[in-house]
Design a protein around this motif. Sequence first.
Motif, mmCIF file in Angstrom:
data_model
loop_
_atom_site.group_PDB
_atom_site.id
_atom_site.type_symbol
_atom_site.label_atom_id
_atom_site.label_comp_id
_atom_site.label_asym_id
_atom_site.label_seq_id
_atom_site.Cartn_x
_atom_site.Cartn_y
_atom_site.Cartn_z
ATOM 1 N N GLU A 155 2.684 -4.781 7.073
ATOM 2 C CA GLU A 155 1.444 -4.429 7.754
ATOM 3 C C GLU A 155 0.712 -5.446 8.700
ATOM 4 O O GLU A 155 0.196 -4.906 9.671
ATOM 5 N N VAL A 178 10.384 3.504 16.005
ATOM 6 C CA VAL A 178 10.042 4.630 15.285
ATOM 7 C C VAL A 178 10.705 4.140 13.831
ATOM 8 O O VAL A 178 11.880 4.217 13.557
ATOM 9 N N GLN A 183 8.387 7.988 0.638
ATOM 10 C CA GLN A 183 7.433 8.113 -0.035
ATOM 11 C C GLN A 183 7.239 7.137 -1.088
ATOM 12 O O GLN A 183 8.205 6.673 -1.665
ATOM 13 N N SER A 184 5.659 7.037 -1.658
ATOM 14 C CA SER A 184 5.832 5.798 -2.418
ATOM 15 C C SER A 184 6.076 6.105 -3.851
ATOM 16 O O SER A 184 6.255 5.180 -4.704
ATOM 17 N N ASP A 201 2.178 -5.272 2.037
ATOM 18 C CA ASP A 201 2.147 -3.575 2.035
ATOM 19 C C ASP A 201 2.746 -3.228 3.451
ATOM 20 O O ASP A 201 3.235 -4.020 4.298
ATOM 21 N N PHE A 202 3.209 -2.192 3.758
ATOM 22 C CA PHE A 202 3.799 -1.601 4.694
ATOM 23 C C PHE A 202 2.799 -1.304 5.927
ATOM 24 O O PHE A 202 1.569 -1.039 5.615
ATOM 25 N N LYS A 203 3.363 -1.567 6.959
ATOM 26 C CA LYS A 203 2.446 -1.002 8.257
ATOM 27 C C LYS A 203 2.175 0.458 8.218
ATOM 28 O O LYS A 203 3.511 1.261 7.845
ATOM 29 N N LEU A 204 0.848 0.824 8.315
ATOM 30 C CA LEU A 204 0.752 2.365 8.527
ATOM 31 C C LEU A 204 1.461 2.957 9.645
ATOM 32 O O LEU A 204 1.589 2.261 10.811
ATOM 33 N N GLY A 205 1.588 4.357 9.661
ATOM 34 C CA GLY A 205 2.090 5.080 10.569
ATOM 35 C C GLY A 205 3.739 5.093 10.638
ATOM 36 O O GLY A 205 4.386 5.717 11.669
ATOM 37 N N SER A 206 4.348 4.682 9.580
ATOM 38 C CA SER A 206 5.755 4.909 9.340
ATOM 39 C C SER A 206 5.880 6.520 8.757
ATOM 40 O O SER A 206 4.902 7.050 8.312
ATOM 41 N N LEU A 207 7.072 7.030 9.121
ATOM 42 C CA LEU A 207 7.303 8.499 8.561
ATOM 43 C C LEU A 207 7.871 8.389 7.400
ATOM 44 O O LEU A 207 8.970 7.791 7.256
ATOM 45 N N ASP A 208 7.129 8.668 6.425
ATOM 46 C CA ASP A 208 7.465 8.697 4.845
ATOM 47 C C ASP A 208 8.230 9.927 4.703
ATOM 48 O O ASP A 208 7.459 10.992 4.216
ATOM 49 N N LEU A 209 9.617 9.924 4.619
ATOM 50 C CA LEU A 209 10.388 11.026 4.199
ATOM 51 C C LEU A 209 10.546 11.382 2.590
ATOM 52 O O LEU A 209 10.619 10.211 1.981
ATOM 53 N N GLY B 242 6.086 14.783 9.836
ATOM 54 C CA GLY B 242 6.401 13.718 9.830
ATOM 55 C C GLY B 242 5.991 12.762 8.735
ATOM 56 O O GLY B 242 6.422 11.791 8.582
ATOM 57 N N HIS B 243 4.943 13.224 8.280
ATOM 58 C CA HIS B 243 4.276 12.521 7.025
ATOM 59 C C HIS B 243 3.906 11.173 7.356
ATOM 60 O O HIS B 243 4.374 10.306 6.643
ATOM 61 N N ALA B 244 3.308 10.569 8.538
ATOM 62 C CA ALA B 244 2.893 9.308 8.622
ATOM 63 C C ALA B 244 1.421 9.239 8.693
ATOM 64 O O ALA B 244 0.722 9.817 9.421
ATOM 65 N N VAL B 245 0.813 8.078 8.118
ATOM 66 C CA VAL B 245 -0.423 8.080 7.933
ATOM 67 C C VAL B 245 -0.881 7.240 9.420
ATOM 68 O O VAL B 245 -0.484 5.973 9.459
ATOM 69 N N HIS B 246 -1.525 7.953 10.186
ATOM 70 C CA HIS B 246 -1.700 7.358 11.267
ATOM 71 C C HIS B 246 -2.838 8.145 12.196
ATOM 72 O O HIS B 246 -2.785 9.494 12.088
#
Lengths: 314, 307
Positions: A155, A178, A183-184, A201-209, B242-246
Amino acid sequence: MTRASDSTPPRLTLGGCALLAAIIAIPCCGRGPARAGQAQRPGAKVVIQNKGSDTMVNVAQLWAEEYRHVAPEADVEVSGGGSGVGIAALIKGAVDIANASRDMKPEEIEEAKRNNQGQEPKEFVVGHDALAVYVHKSNPLNEISLDSLADIYGEHGTVTRWSQLGVEIPGVRDDRIVRISRQSSSGTYEFFREQVLDQKDFKLGSLDLNGSKEVVELVGATKTAIGYSGMGYDTDAVKMLGLSRDAGGIASAPSVDNVFDKQYPLARSLLIYTLGEPQGAVKMYIDWIMSETGQKILEESGFVPISRRRSTKS
Amino acid sequence: MKKRLEAMNRPSRPRWAVLGEKMLEGVIRLCGISAIVFVAAILLFVFREAAPILFGDRFHLKQFLLSVEWYPTSVSNVRYGTFALTVGSVSVTALAMVIAVPFGLGAAIFVSEFCGRRMRETLKIVIELLSAIPSVVWGFIGLTVMSKLIVAYTAAPVGVNILNGGVILALMSVPIIVSIGEDALKAVPDSYREAGLALGATRWQLVYRVLLPAAKNGLLAAVLLGVGRAVGETMAVLMATGHAVHIPHGILDSVRTLTANIAAELGEAPVGSDHYRVLFLTGLLLFGITFAVNLTAELVVRGIRRK
């Protein structure tokens, strides 16, 4: 276009209410075919429900297919969704076997006992896996430390561009990293958070597949990407990085030997859980998974079997 | 008075026929109001699941609506901020509408005013086919075909982003806009067209000056129903955005939408936990947004009738 209702307001009659209640009630009753673990007639078809980890879903499918030849009377139904989903289903008593790439948490074990007449979840280690860190094939980087990974994914981590790590990717103008994550509900996600981010916590804005395979595919299609997934998902389009515990340390590659020697920092166990001591068909299935044939299938899917002796023999 | 006399003179019908008719009427009435019952029941159940957290003291409505920090499973510091998800939903929908509205209305005008009978029938069938494609298939197209095209032709590092989701959603809402828009144009009386032509207007002038103003409420309703479709879509955006919280800075950034977030996380959230309840609350938020859109559409439609 709808027309405005004109005269009488609608009245709900008593019979109407009863009919409506009946419609709503239908899906609640009626049950599926005989589930394993329940009492059944000998010779009847048994369905073993198996759900959970996306990391393990491929090998679980292969096991289920192969087991059809071994025991035709048993039918193993496999689905993914993530370790958390599998464990949640086990707690509800909706599956016989939950696959997980992380341990069940104490509160989950408590809840499972509470929901299922005190039956304690039983854990089986069915193999090992190295959680590999993937980059695009054209990325010149070959190894990375856990600290740098935390700077990229964490984070408050400061690394957002490849140039900050001294990496220049050929043919790329915008070198923002990138970040590809999971997913959580994924056990892989929780394992990474525990081991790399120290539960932060993770930094927000990662692509959660939603899948192990999707992560590797997207890394393979994206030059500036970094992602983590099981070592069994390696392809030609990506590169697995060697990992060192801290900056300047000796990096080790995700390989079978390094997992056994505990050299690789992100090694983990692949687990399956049942409610209570497994009985009948479920027990036979788990025994078969642990057998030489089952372990061979696991090894062929790119994972590490439970013991080295077996792996060298097969 | 006259009616009653007639009814008395008519030969009486058998009792079963009268009863049967009454029953049939009851069943049909039930079908009619079932939609209201179902909507009310769904709202009630969703609200019941969400209520404990909404009125609990660990929950801050301001944080829920305005914070971008969505950390539902954090070990150290759980935060439920949905602002980034709302922005995600809104941005994808907005882009979808920017693409779908000109195409949809253009197609509606063409189908209704400019093309011949055979062409019209073919087009209508094809457009209806377009709306029959399941959303998971659209998502798959977005994930595999569109994302490669986007990476090849734009500067985007990743192909799953707002642009991808917006194009997919546009393709999904165009059929709705076309069919309702065409109905609205068809509803304009032919006397308007005849009067326009009699005054020497060209076909384009007729469309631009006469038909569009006359049908504008119906066309607006068509657009708003398209918006409703786009806001509520789940599977396709889950796969394509892409499912990114952003908070996105451009259309080439990845986002996560409210719907996709619920779909991805509800399966794992333990029943009755805060996370579970917050996801239901997100559902209520979404319900509120679609309700507002549909209500606007309905009010607009009423506006037409009054004219």
